[in-house]
Design a protein around this motif. Structure first.
Motif, PDB file in Angstrom:
ATOM      1  N   UNK A 105       0.830  -1.198   0.000  1.00 59.37           N
ATOM      2  CA  UNK A 105       0.000   0.000   0.000  1.00 59.37           C
ATOM      3  C   UNK A 105       0.868   1.252   0.000  1.00 59.37           C
ATOM      4  N   UNK A 106       0.378   2.300  -0.610  1.00 55.02           N
ATOM      5  CA  UNK A 106       1.126   3.555  -0.688  1.00 55.02           C
ATOM      6  C   UNK A 106       0.968   4.396   0.569  1.00 55.02           C
ATOM      7  N   UNK A 107      -0.199   4.302   1.225  1.00 55.11           N
ATOM      8  CA  UNK A 107      -0.452   5.066   2.446  1.00 55.11           C
ATOM      9  C   UNK A 107      -1.030   4.120   3.485  1.00 55.11           C
ATOM     10  N   UNK A 108      -0.447   4.148   4.689  1.00 54.57           N
ATOM     11  CA  UNK A 108      -0.862   3.272   5.774  1.00 54.57           C
ATOM     12  C   UNK A 108      -1.442   4.124   6.893  1.00 54.57           C
ATOM     13  N   UNK A 109      -2.708   3.916   7.177  1.00 50.91           N
ATOM     14  CA  UNK A 109      -3.392   4.626   8.268  1.00 50.91           C
ATOM     15  C   UNK A 109      -2.968   3.983   9.583  1.00 50.91           C
ATOM     16  N   UNK A 110      -2.639   4.802  10.554  1.00 54.24           N
ATOM     17  CA  UNK A 110      -2.116   4.279  11.820  1.00 54.24           C
ATOM     18  C   UNK A 110      -2.989   4.712  12.993  1.00 54.24           C
ATOM     19  N   UNK A 111      -3.007   3.868  14.026  1.00 56.33           N
ATOM     20  CA  UNK A 111      -3.655   4.230  15.269  1.00 56.33           C
ATOM     21  C   UNK A 111      -5.166   4.268  15.175  1.00 56.33           C
ATOM     22  N   UNK A 112      -5.776   5.026  16.098  1.00 49.96           N
ATOM     23  CA  UNK A 112      -7.222   5.081  16.217  1.00 49.96           C
ATOM     24  C   UNK A 112      -7.810   6.447  15.902  1.00 49.96           C
ATOM     25  N   UNK A 113      -6.957   7.437  15.637  1.00 43.38           N
ATOM     26  CA  UNK A 113      -7.464   8.780  15.399  1.00 43.38           C
ATOM     27  C   UNK A 113      -7.884   8.969  13.943  1.00 43.38           C
ATOM     28  N   UNK A 114      -8.897   9.799  13.695  1.00 42.96           N
ATOM     29  CA  UNK A 114      -9.305  10.080  12.314  1.00 42.96           C
ATOM     30  C   UNK A 114      -8.155  10.661  11.500  1.00 42.96           C
ATOM     31  N   UNK A 115      -8.130  10.316  10.233  1.00 41.93           N
ATOM     32  CA  UNK A 115      -7.084  10.766   9.311  1.00 41.93           C
ATOM     33  C   UNK A 115      -7.754  11.401   8.098  1.00 41.93           C
ATOM     34  N   UNK A 116      -7.384  12.620   7.765  1.00 40.99           N
ATOM     35  CA  UNK A 116      -7.938  13.271   6.583  1.00 40.99           C
ATOM     36  C   UNK A 116      -7.240  12.742   5.333  1.00 40.99           C
ATOM     37  N   UNK A 117      -8.025  12.142   4.455  1.00 45.95           N
ATOM     38  CA  UNK A 117      -7.492  11.622   3.196  1.00 45.95           C
ATOM     39  C   UNK A 117      -7.318  12.765   2.208  1.00 45.95           C
TER      40      UNK A 117
END
Length: 289
Positions: free
Chosen positions: A165-177
């Protein structure tokens, strides 16, 4: 009049029944034709079911389904299309195209792979991102992303399903795509499950929750929870109060639109109900579609 039937390859994924519930029903754990279409409108709904079915199990006794009646990608609302052509490699999950104000497009989860389909989806606009909700729907993600020259996203909890994958979301907080699109980590169905919420309007819920035609409410598939039903309850409780959306757009289960306020209180009630659930053996037949 054509006689239609469902062959024995059916995997009971419910995808076809979502498009034509009055024509196709669940009988003894499989889809079955309830009756033939009576008019052109019903024939079009039947063909939507035909071209969504991952096993191509819905067939006329003579000839083939009419490819001219393939409606996909099919608009659900001004900003969202459903891809159809569900894949056996995602257990028949739905996937979507999210239109952005810039004219670009995001794909959420993936239909079956073919170059012809990819070009059809790309005709809706330049696809910049392929957003995976969790490991079960990762099949074909890299192929679609590469075809579109797009970025592939997944959460770290399910990274082994898409290690490139090019972008890996981490943790539990919201992430703006991007502007207007936010990823909300929601471990439970799998360790790396994610919701994508766009414009306070659309919630792409993966397999975390769905709209049930049986109960007429939001539900979790507690009988098909691979990671932890307790963790899913915790995730819903943490997240419900911060989410605003009108459309629930799941991978499995039906789609539905309500006011944002009604969706909010239904999601809060779902979190409360989910806290009462306990682990159970995986049982696909127990899902209340």
């Amino acid at each position: 009049m054509d006689i239609w039937y469902v062959d024995d390859r059916c995997i009971n994924c419910d995808a076809a029944r979502q498009f034509a519930p009055d024509l196709i029903g669940e009988i003894e754990g499989k889809s079955q034709m309830l009756r033939p279409p009576r008019d052109e409108q019903e024939a079009r709904r039947l063909h939507a079911a035909v071209f969504a079915c991952p096993t191509r199990s819905i067939r006329p006794t003579a000839g083939q389904p009419d490819p001219e009646l393939d409606p996909f990608p099919m608009a659900l609302d001004n900003g969202v299309l459903i891809c159809g052509h569900n894949s056996r490699h995602t257990a028949g999950a739905n996937s979507y195209l999210l239109m952005r104000p810039s004219g670009t497009v995001m794909m959420i989860d993936t239909p079956r792979w073919s170059r012809e389909l990819a070009e059809r989806y790309a005709a809706t606009g330049p696809v910049t991102d392929v957003l995976l909700t969790h490991r079960d729907h990762a099949a074909h993600g890299r192929r679609y992303a590469d075809h579109f020259c797009a970025r592939l996203w997944i959460h770290e909890g399910d990274l082994d399903a898409a290690p490139d994958a090019d972008h890996v979301i981490q943790g539990l907080q919201p992430v703006e795509i991007c502007e207007g699109v936010t990823a909300h980590p929601l471990p439970g169905h799998t360790q790396g499950s994610v919701l994508y919420v766009a414009d306070d309007r659309y919630c792409f819920s993966g397999d975390s929750f769905y709209w049930s035609r049986t109960t007429r409410d939001l539900e979790v598939a507690d009988s098909v929870t691979w990671y932890s039903i307790e963790e899913l309850a915790t995730s819903l409780t943490r997240t419900a109060g911060r989410l605003r959306f009108e459309w629930v757009l799941p991978g499995h289960g039906d789609r539905h639109r309500l006011t944002a306020d009604e969706m909010s209180w239904r999601l809060t009630a779902l979190a409360q109900r989910t806290r009462l659930l306990r682990p159970r053996p995986v049982d696909f037949t127990a899902v209340r579609w």
